[in-house]
Design a protein around this motif. Sequence first.
Motif, PDB file in Angstrom:
ATOM      1  N   HIS A  62      29.753  37.803  35.944  1.00  0.00           N
ATOM      2  CA  HIS A  62      30.097  37.909  37.296  1.00  0.00           C
ATOM      3  C   HIS A  62      31.736  37.764  37.135  1.00  0.00           C
ATOM      4  CE1 HIS A  62      29.523  33.643  35.933  1.00  0.00           C
ATOM      5  NE2 HIS A  62      30.509  33.272  36.927  1.00  0.00           N
ATOM      6  N   ASN A  63      32.085  36.979  36.198  1.00  0.00           N
ATOM      7  CA  ASN A  63      33.695  37.016  35.716  1.00  0.00           C
ATOM      8  C   ASN A  63      34.435  38.358  35.652  1.00  0.00           C
ATOM      9  OD1 ASN A  63      33.673  34.212  36.403  1.00  0.00           O
ATOM     10  ND2 ASN A  63      33.735  33.719  34.075  1.00  0.00           N
ATOM     11  N   LEU A  64      33.549  39.121  34.997  1.00  0.00           N
ATOM     12  CA  LEU A  64      34.073  40.520  34.572  1.00  0.00           C
ATOM     13  C   LEU A  64      34.535  41.147  35.829  1.00  0.00           C
ATOM     14  CD1 LEU A  64      34.660  42.248  32.162  1.00  0.00           C
ATOM     15  CD2 LEU A  64      32.465  43.219  32.703  1.00  0.00           C
ATOM     16  N   GLY A  65      33.823  41.219  36.996  1.00  0.00           N
ATOM     17  CA  GLY A  65      34.228  41.758  38.002  1.00  0.00           C
ATOM     18  C   GLY A  65      35.689  41.195  38.767  1.00  0.00           C
ATOM     19  N   VAL A  66      35.832  39.945  38.772  1.00  0.00           N
ATOM     20  CA  VAL A  66      36.856  39.298  39.222  1.00  0.00           C
ATOM     21  C   VAL A  66      38.203  39.648  38.198  1.00  0.00           C
ATOM     22  CG1 VAL A  66      38.016  37.077  39.549  1.00  0.00           C
ATOM     23  CG2 VAL A  66      35.641  37.326  40.147  1.00  0.00           C
ATOM     24  N   TRP A  67      37.821  39.897  36.954  1.00  0.00           N
ATOM     25  CA  TRP A  67      38.908  40.186  36.180  1.00  0.00           C
ATOM     26  C   TRP A  67      39.266  41.581  36.203  1.00  0.00           C
ATOM     27  CZ3 TRP A  67      36.057  38.623  31.015  1.00  0.00           C
ATOM     28  CH2 TRP A  67      36.200  37.285  30.969  1.00  0.00           C
ATOM     29  N   MET A  68      38.288  42.789  36.535  1.00  0.00           N
ATOM     30  CA  MET A  68      38.952  43.955  36.960  1.00  0.00           C
ATOM     31  C   MET A  68      39.393  44.155  38.175  1.00  0.00           C
ATOM     32  SD  MET A  68      37.938  46.051  34.571  1.00  0.00           S
ATOM     33  CE  MET A  68      38.149  44.805  33.025  1.00  0.00           C
ATOM     34  N   TYR A  69      38.798  43.300  39.210  1.00  0.00           N
ATOM     35  CA  TYR A  69      39.666  43.370  40.550  1.00  0.00           C
ATOM     36  C   TYR A  69      41.138  42.696  40.480  1.00  0.00           C
ATOM     37  CZ  TYR A  69      40.846  42.034  45.278  1.00  0.00           C
ATOM     38  OH  TYR A  69      41.643  41.418  46.237  1.00  0.00           O
ATOM     39  N   MET A  70      41.342  41.642  39.686  1.00  0.00           N
ATOM     40  CA  MET A  70      42.794  41.252  39.572  1.00  0.00           C
ATOM     41  C   MET A  70      43.581  42.190  38.583  1.00  0.00           C
ATOM     42  SD  MET A  70      43.273  38.549  40.948  1.00  0.00           S
ATOM     43  CE  MET A  70      42.284  37.205  41.665  1.00  0.00           C
ATOM     44  N   LEU A  71      42.965  42.917  37.716  1.00  0.00           N
ATOM     45  CA  LEU A  71      43.603  44.012  36.997  1.00  0.00           C
ATOM     46  C   LEU A  71      43.881  44.972  38.126  1.00  0.00           C
ATOM     47  CD1 LEU A  71      44.716  44.804  34.189  1.00  0.00           C
ATOM     48  CD2 LEU A  71      42.533  46.064  34.008  1.00  0.00           C
ATOM     49  N   GLY A  72      43.014  45.510  38.763  1.00  0.00           N
ATOM     50  CA  GLY A  72      43.134  46.686  39.710  1.00  0.00           C
ATOM     51  C   GLY A  72      44.504  46.234  40.783  1.00  0.00           C
ATOM     52  N   CYS A  73      44.443  45.066  41.381  1.00  0.00           N
ATOM     53  CA  CYS A  73      45.435  44.387  42.114  1.00  0.00           C
ATOM     54  C   CYS A  73      46.968  44.787  41.301  1.00  0.00           C
ATOM     55  CB  CYS A  73      45.148  43.046  42.523  1.00  0.00           C
ATOM     56  SG  CYS A  73      43.982  43.111  43.871  1.00  0.00           S
ATOM     57  N   ALA A  74      46.958  44.282  40.090  1.00  0.00           N
ATOM     58  CA  ALA A  74      48.233  44.236  39.435  1.00  0.00           C
ATOM     59  C   ALA A  74      48.594  45.688  39.101  1.00  0.00           C
ATOM     60  CB  ALA A  74      48.064  43.719  38.040  1.00  0.00           C
ATOM     61  N   LEU A  75      47.627  46.722  38.677  1.00  0.00           N
ATOM     62  CA  LEU A  75      48.040  47.935  38.640  1.00  0.00           C
ATOM     63  C   LEU A  75      48.417  48.755  40.196  1.00  0.00           C
ATOM     64  CD1 LEU A  75      44.961  49.161  36.154  1.00  0.00           C
ATOM     65  CD2 LEU A  75      47.823  48.839  35.657  1.00  0.00           C
ATOM     66  N   LEU A  76      47.854  48.294  41.147  1.00  0.00           N
ATOM     67  CA  LEU A  76      48.300  48.943  42.503  1.00  0.00           C
ATOM     68  C   LEU A  76      49.789  48.291  42.758  1.00  0.00           C
ATOM     69  CD1 LEU A  76      47.506  50.255  45.226  1.00  0.00           C
ATOM     70  CD2 LEU A  76      46.961  48.082  46.178  1.00  0.00           C
ATOM     71  N   ALA A  77      50.026  47.183  42.565  1.00  0.00           N
ATOM     72  CA  ALA A  77      51.361  46.540  42.861  1.00  0.00           C
ATOM     73  C   ALA A  77      52.329  47.200  41.608  1.00  0.00           C
ATOM     74  CB  ALA A  77      51.214  44.893  42.514  1.00  0.00           C
ATOM     75  N   LEU A  78      51.880  47.329  40.670  1.00  0.00           N
ATOM     76  CA  LEU A  78      52.981  48.279  39.657  1.00  0.00           C
ATOM     77  C   LEU A  78      53.230  49.591  40.152  1.00  0.00           C
ATOM     78  CD1 LEU A  78      54.133  47.132  36.813  1.00  0.00           C
ATOM     79  CD2 LEU A  78      52.266  48.264  35.990  1.00  0.00           C
ATOM     80  N   PRO A  95      44.443  54.295  50.324  1.00  0.00           N
ATOM     81  CA  PRO A  95      42.919  54.124  49.820  1.00  0.00           C
ATOM     82  C   PRO A  95      42.680  53.274  48.876  1.00  0.00           C
ATOM     83  CG  PRO A  95      43.491  56.713  49.981  1.00  0.00           C
ATOM     84  CD  PRO A  95      44.713  55.853  50.085  1.00  0.00           C
ATOM     85  N   PRO A  96      43.238  53.025  47.578  1.00  0.00           N
ATOM     86  CA  PRO A  96      43.192  51.986  46.701  1.00  0.00           C
ATOM     87  C   PRO A  96      43.592  50.727  47.380  1.00  0.00           C
ATOM     88  CG  PRO A  96      44.811  53.262  45.817  1.00  0.00           C
ATOM     89  CD  PRO A  96      44.474  54.026  47.148  1.00  0.00           C
ATOM     90  N   ALA A  97      44.376  50.610  48.243  1.00  0.00           N
ATOM     91  CA  ALA A  97      44.703  49.205  48.931  1.00  0.00           C
ATOM     92  C   ALA A  97      43.649  48.839  49.851  1.00  0.00           C
ATOM     93  CB  ALA A  97      45.974  49.158  49.465  1.00  0.00           C
ATOM     94  N   ALA A  98      43.169  49.987  50.639  1.00  0.00           N
ATOM     95  CA  ALA A  98      41.977  49.515  51.427  1.00  0.00           C
ATOM     96  C   ALA A  98      40.636  49.248  50.703  1.00  0.00           C
ATOM     97  CB  ALA A  98      41.932  50.675  52.371  1.00  0.00           C
ATOM     98  N   ALA A  99      40.480  49.916  49.478  1.00  0.00           N
ATOM     99  CA  ALA A  99      39.375  49.405  48.700  1.00  0.00           C
ATOM    100  C   ALA A  99      39.422  48.218  48.299  1.00  0.00           C
ATOM    101  CB  ALA A  99      39.020  50.625  47.762  1.00  0.00           C
ATOM    102  N   LEU A 100      40.644  47.889  47.752  1.00  0.00           N
ATOM    103  CA  LEU A 100      40.871  46.527  47.011  1.00  0.00           C
ATOM    104  C   LEU A 100      40.627  45.423  47.897  1.00  0.00           C
ATOM    105  CD1 LEU A 100      43.403  47.065  44.299  1.00  0.00           C
ATOM    106  CD2 LEU A 100      41.339  46.307  43.977  1.00  0.00           C
ATOM    107  N   THR A 101      41.236  45.636  49.203  1.00  0.00           N
ATOM    108  CA  THR A 101      41.051  44.586  50.251  1.00  0.00           C
ATOM    109  C   THR A 101      40.021  44.447  50.594  1.00  0.00           C
ATOM    110  OG1 THR A 101      43.595  45.308  51.148  1.00  0.00           O
ATOM    111  CG2 THR A 101      41.992  44.118  52.686  1.00  0.00           C
ATOM    112  N   ALA A 102      39.018  45.295  50.974  1.00  0.00           N
ATOM    113  CA  ALA A 102      37.633  45.148  51.074  1.00  0.00           C
ATOM    114  C   ALA A 102      36.861  44.466  50.151  1.00  0.00           C
ATOM    115  CB  ALA A 102      36.990  46.524  51.542  1.00  0.00           C
TER     116      ALA A 102
END
Length: 164
Positions: A62-78, A95-102
Motif C-alpha cells: 500500500h506504500n508503493l502507491g503513495v510513493w508512485m503518487y509522490m514521484l508523479g507529483c514531483a515529475l509534474l512539478a519538474l 490532464p496529469p494535474a487533474a488526475a493527480l489531484t483526483a
Amino acid sequence: MRKRNPHIARALFWDALILLALSVYELCVRLDSSWGWAKGYFLSHLEARTPLSIIVKHIPYHNLGVWMYMLGCALLALWALLSPRTRRVCAFLLPPAAALTALGFALRLTIFGELIRMLKLLPLVVLLLLCLAHVLLRPAHKRPENQPGSPSERHRRSERHRAA
C-alpha cells in the motif's frame, strides 16, 4: 495559443517549486522510514536464511502507491518548472494535474488527518487552477497608439467631429 500571461506564469513557477519541494521531501521521508523496515527483513534473510518468498509476502504494497503518487507529483512539478509556461504547455499539464489531484483525494496520504492532507494537496490544486486559468484567460492585446480604434485615435475623431 502560445501567448503567456506573465502574472499567471510567475505564480505557476512558484507553485510548481513549492509542489516539487513538498513532493521530494515527502518521498524522501517515506523512503527513509521504509528503509528501516526493509533493512530488518533483509538482515534476517542474510543471518537466518529466511526465504525471500516470505519477505516478499510482508512487503507493505500500500506504500508503493503513495510513493508512485509522490514521484508523479514531483515529475509534474519538474515539468512545470522546466517547460515554458505558455498556454499550450498548460493545456498539456491539465490532464496529469487533474488526475493527480483526483488521486490525491482518493489516496490516504497521511496519518494526521484531513487538515494536513489538504495542506499537502493545496499546491497541486493551485497548480491545476493556474493551468486552467492560463488556458482559458486570454491576455489583453495592446493596440499601438496610432492605429484606428485605439483610444487616442477615437478621441481625435470625436474632437474633429465636434469642431465641424
